[in-house]
Design a protein around this motif. Structure first.
Motif, PDB file in Angstrom:
ATOM      1  N   PHE A  37       0.997  -1.155   0.309  1.00 16.73           N
ATOM      2  CA  PHE A  37       0.024   0.194  -0.279  1.00 16.73           C
ATOM      3  C   PHE A  37       1.208   1.156   0.113  1.00 16.73           C
ATOM      4  O   PHE A  37       0.115   2.718   0.212  1.00 16.73           O
ATOM      5  CB  PHE A  37      -0.637   0.221   1.167  1.00 16.73           C
ATOM      6  N   ARG A  38       1.911   0.954  -0.776  1.00 16.61           N
ATOM      7  CA  ARG A  38       2.282   1.942  -0.212  1.00 16.61           C
ATOM      8  C   ARG A  38       3.063   2.748  -1.887  1.00 16.61           C
ATOM      9  O   ARG A  38       3.210   1.545  -2.799  1.00 16.61           O
ATOM     10  CB  ARG A  38       3.790   1.736  -0.054  1.00 16.61           C
ATOM     11  N   PRO A  39       3.243   4.152  -2.137  1.00 17.44           N
ATOM     12  CA  PRO A  39       3.922   4.628  -3.498  1.00 17.44           C
ATOM     13  C   PRO A  39       4.733   4.299  -3.669  1.00 17.44           C
ATOM     14  O   PRO A  39       6.004   3.751  -2.471  1.00 17.44           O
ATOM     15  CB  PRO A  39       3.490   5.613  -3.805  1.00 17.44           C
ATOM     16  N   ARG A  40       6.277   4.012  -5.087  1.00 23.77           N
ATOM     17  CA  ARG A  40       7.033   3.792  -5.115  1.00 23.77           C
ATOM     18  C   ARG A  40       8.126   4.491  -4.384  1.00 23.77           C
ATOM     19  O   ARG A  40       9.478   4.410  -3.870  1.00 23.77           O
ATOM     20  CB  ARG A  40       7.561   3.183  -6.722  1.00 23.77           C
ATOM     21  N   LEU A  41       7.896   5.254  -4.961  1.00 21.74           N
ATOM     22  CA  LEU A  41       8.942   6.488  -4.552  1.00 21.74           C
ATOM     23  C   LEU A  41       8.899   6.513  -2.704  1.00 21.74           C
ATOM     24  O   LEU A  41      10.329   6.770  -2.367  1.00 21.74           O
ATOM     25  CB  LEU A  41       8.587   7.745  -4.751  1.00 21.74           C
ATOM     26  N   ASP A  42       7.916   6.508  -1.811  1.00 18.86           N
ATOM     27  CA  ASP A  42       7.888   6.832  -0.613  1.00 18.86           C
ATOM     28  C   ASP A  42       8.580   5.057  -0.336  1.00 18.86           C
ATOM     29  O   ASP A  42       9.335   5.324   0.732  1.00 18.86           O
ATOM     30  CB  ASP A  42       6.739   6.232  -0.339  1.00 18.86           C
ATOM     31  N   ARG A  45      12.160   5.942  -0.233  1.00 18.48           N
ATOM     32  CA  ARG A  45      13.251   6.697   0.387  1.00 18.48           C
ATOM     33  C   ARG A  45      13.331   5.426   1.766  1.00 18.48           C
ATOM     34  O   ARG A  45      14.428   5.843   2.436  1.00 18.48           O
ATOM     35  CB  ARG A  45      11.887   7.668   1.167  1.00 18.48           C
ATOM     36  N   ASP A  46      12.792   4.747   2.541  1.00 18.65           N
ATOM     37  CA  ASP A  46      13.026   4.158   3.196  1.00 18.65           C
ATOM     38  C   ASP A  46      12.583   2.615   2.891  1.00 18.65           C
ATOM     39  O   ASP A  46      11.017   2.587   3.549  1.00 18.65           O
ATOM     40  CB  ASP A  46      12.101   4.800   4.699  1.00 18.65           C
ATOM     41  N   PRO A  47      12.854   1.593   3.223  1.00 14.48           N
ATOM     42  CA  PRO A  47      12.148  -0.326   2.412  1.00 14.48           C
ATOM     43  C   PRO A  47      11.617   0.270   3.742  1.00 14.48           C
ATOM     44  O   PRO A  47      10.989  -0.670   4.066  1.00 14.48           O
ATOM     45  CB  PRO A  47      13.350   0.037   2.061  1.00 14.48           C
ATOM     46  N   LEU A  48      12.584  -0.275   4.968  1.00  9.30           N
ATOM     47  CA  LEU A  48      12.189  -0.294   6.015  1.00  9.30           C
ATOM     48  C   LEU A  48      10.837   0.463   7.307  1.00  9.30           C
ATOM     49  O   LEU A  48      10.937  -0.331   8.026  1.00  9.30           O
ATOM     50  CB  LEU A  48      13.464  -1.939   6.700  1.00  9.30           C
ATOM     51  N   GLY A  49      11.138   1.222   6.670  1.00  8.20           N
ATOM     52  CA  GLY A  49       9.942   1.876   7.627  1.00  8.20           C
ATOM     53  C   GLY A  49       8.574   2.366   6.863  1.00  8.20           C
ATOM     54  O   GLY A  49       8.136   1.387   6.412  1.00  8.20           O
ATOM     55  N   PHE A  50       7.989   2.705   8.654  1.00  9.39           N
ATOM     56  CA  PHE A  50       6.939   2.980   8.010  1.00  9.39           C
ATOM     57  C   PHE A  50       5.812   4.234   6.971  1.00  9.39           C
ATOM     58  O   PHE A  50       6.792   5.059   7.362  1.00  9.39           O
ATOM     59  CB  PHE A  50       6.017   3.304   9.410  1.00  9.39           C
ATOM     60  N   PRO A  51       5.392   4.035   6.498  1.00 10.33           N
ATOM     61  CA  PRO A  51       4.816   4.478   5.324  1.00 10.33           C
ATOM     62  C   PRO A  51       4.141   6.208   5.400  1.00 10.33           C
ATOM     63  O   PRO A  51       3.798   6.145   6.678  1.00 10.33           O
ATOM     64  CB  PRO A  51       4.031   3.647   4.424  1.00 10.33           C
ATOM     65  N   HIS A  52       4.825   6.897   4.571  1.00 11.39           N
ATOM     66  CA  HIS A  52       4.239   8.085   4.761  1.00 11.39           C
ATOM     67  C   HIS A  52       2.902   8.112   3.973  1.00 11.39           C
ATOM     68  O   HIS A  52       2.172   9.472   4.719  1.00 11.39           O
ATOM     69  CB  HIS A  52       5.235   9.402   4.380  1.00 11.39           C
ATOM     70  N   GLU A  53       2.828   7.718   3.505  1.00 13.87           N
ATOM     71  CA  GLU A  53       1.241   7.565   2.032  1.00 13.87           C
ATOM     72  C   GLU A  53       1.158   6.512   1.766  1.00 13.87           C
ATOM     73  O   GLU A  53       1.974   4.892   1.700  1.00 13.87           O
ATOM     74  CB  GLU A  53       2.384   8.389   0.868  1.00 13.87           C
ATOM     75  N   TRP A  54       0.066   6.508   1.515  1.00 15.52           N
ATOM     76  CA  TRP A  54      -1.030   5.141   1.601  1.00 15.52           C
ATOM     77  C   TRP A  54      -1.821   5.094   0.091  1.00 15.52           C
ATOM     78  O   TRP A  54      -2.529   6.196  -0.063  1.00 15.52           O
ATOM     79  CB  TRP A  54      -2.073   4.875   2.990  1.00 15.52           C
ATOM     80  N   THR A  55      -2.034   3.903  -0.179  1.00 13.59           N
ATOM     81  CA  THR A  55      -2.585   4.218  -1.765  1.00 13.59           C
ATOM     82  C   THR A  55      -3.311   2.965  -2.165  1.00 13.59           C
ATOM     83  O   THR A  55      -2.275   1.458  -1.748  1.00 13.59           O
ATOM     84  CB  THR A  55      -1.232   3.936  -3.295  1.00 13.59           C
TER      85      THR A  55
END
Length: 277
Positions: A37-42, A45-55
């Motif tokens: 549920f993450r955009p590719r650019l997000d 930026r941080d593959p192991l982090g929590f998403p900043h955007e949802w899609t």
């Protein structure tokens, strides 16, 4: 039995170990879910982090744009059909072997065990030649027949062991009351063996749903691909787009996860029954 004899301090290391084991299993599933549920650019930026955007764009793209939706429905139809056939024949054969003591019962059971020991890769060529000779290669019937044939030995063996544990008193009482074979089977045997049947159904469904090799060989037409082969093709094209790959894997995992969540009670009970035999 063992947990009841352990004191509270002795249970703490076991509990911690189980928590670590559960975390090691749940984290990959959690990572797969959030990556889908993450955009590719997000994601980059941080593959192991929590998403900043949802899609939901990744799910929709894989479902509609890459044909995973149609492959999902085809897999659901094929696997469900094969599973129903396996369960019907396994229940009948397992009950007969367990309670009617047919001639050569030990030989039949031994043959099932022998077949289970044969690696599936050894059978690729003869199975393909046989199905090709009767014109079934390229049809869904070939995969259904294959799944049924390869699943029945274990299914019959598993249920025959489960049916042997059922008390003969209830079955004798049913016969005295005038219950025939099918009435006894449906009203007494199947309800009593429900945990074992549910456990078998889950195991067989997972094996069929995740099977790749035969589904890829027997259905070479792209328009007839089942979900697992279709996702393998998609993964080759989208190897640099992890969110889309994760979306496809999440779609594939959705049905097994739903099935396990609905039948977990019976599966745990069935496993505990089997481990006590």
């Amino acid at each position: 039995m063992t947990s009841a004899t352990l004191n509270r301090k002795s249970r703490i290391p076991i509990f911690i170990g189980l928590c670590i084991l559960a975390a090691s299993i749940l984290y990959p599933v959690f990572f797969l879910a959030i990556a889908a549920f993450r955009p590719r650019l997000d994601y980059l930026r941080d593959p192991l982090g929590f998403p900043h955007e949802w899609t939901f764009a990744n799910i929709l793209a894989v479902w509609n744009g890459y044909g995973a939706g149609a492959a999902f429905l085809r897999s659901l139809l094929v696997v469900s059909t094969a599973l129903v056939i396996v369960l019907v024949f396994a229940i009948l054969a397992g009950y007969a072997l367990a309670k009617f003591n047919p001639p050569f019962a030990k030989v039949i059971t031994g043959s099932f065990v022998s077949v289970m020991l044969v690696p599936g890769q050894v059978l690729i060529l003869p199975i393909y030649l046989m199905l090709s000779a009767v014109g079934l290669v390229g049809s869904y019937a070939s995969v259904i027949l294959l799944y049924v044939a390869t699943s029945l030995p274990f299914a019959v063996f598993f249920l025959s062991l489960s049916f042997r544990s059922l008390g003969d008193e209830l079955l004798d009482a049913a016969r005295v009351d005038g219950a025939g074979f099918f009435r006894t089977l449906v009203q007494i045997v199947i309800p009593m063996a429900k945990p074992s049947i549910a456990t078998l159904a889950v195991l067989q469904f997972l094996g069929m749903w995740n099977e790749l090799l035969y589904a890829l060989i027997l259905l070479p037409d792209d328009s007839k691909r089942l979900l697992t082969p279709a996702l393998s093709m998609i993964g080759e094209k989208l190897v640099n787009n992890q969110p889309l790959v994760s979306a496809g894997l999440l779609i594939a995992a959705s049905v097994p996860l739903l099935l396990l969540s609905l039948t977990s009670k019976y599966v745990v009970e069935g496993i505990s029954i089997g481990s006590s035999k």
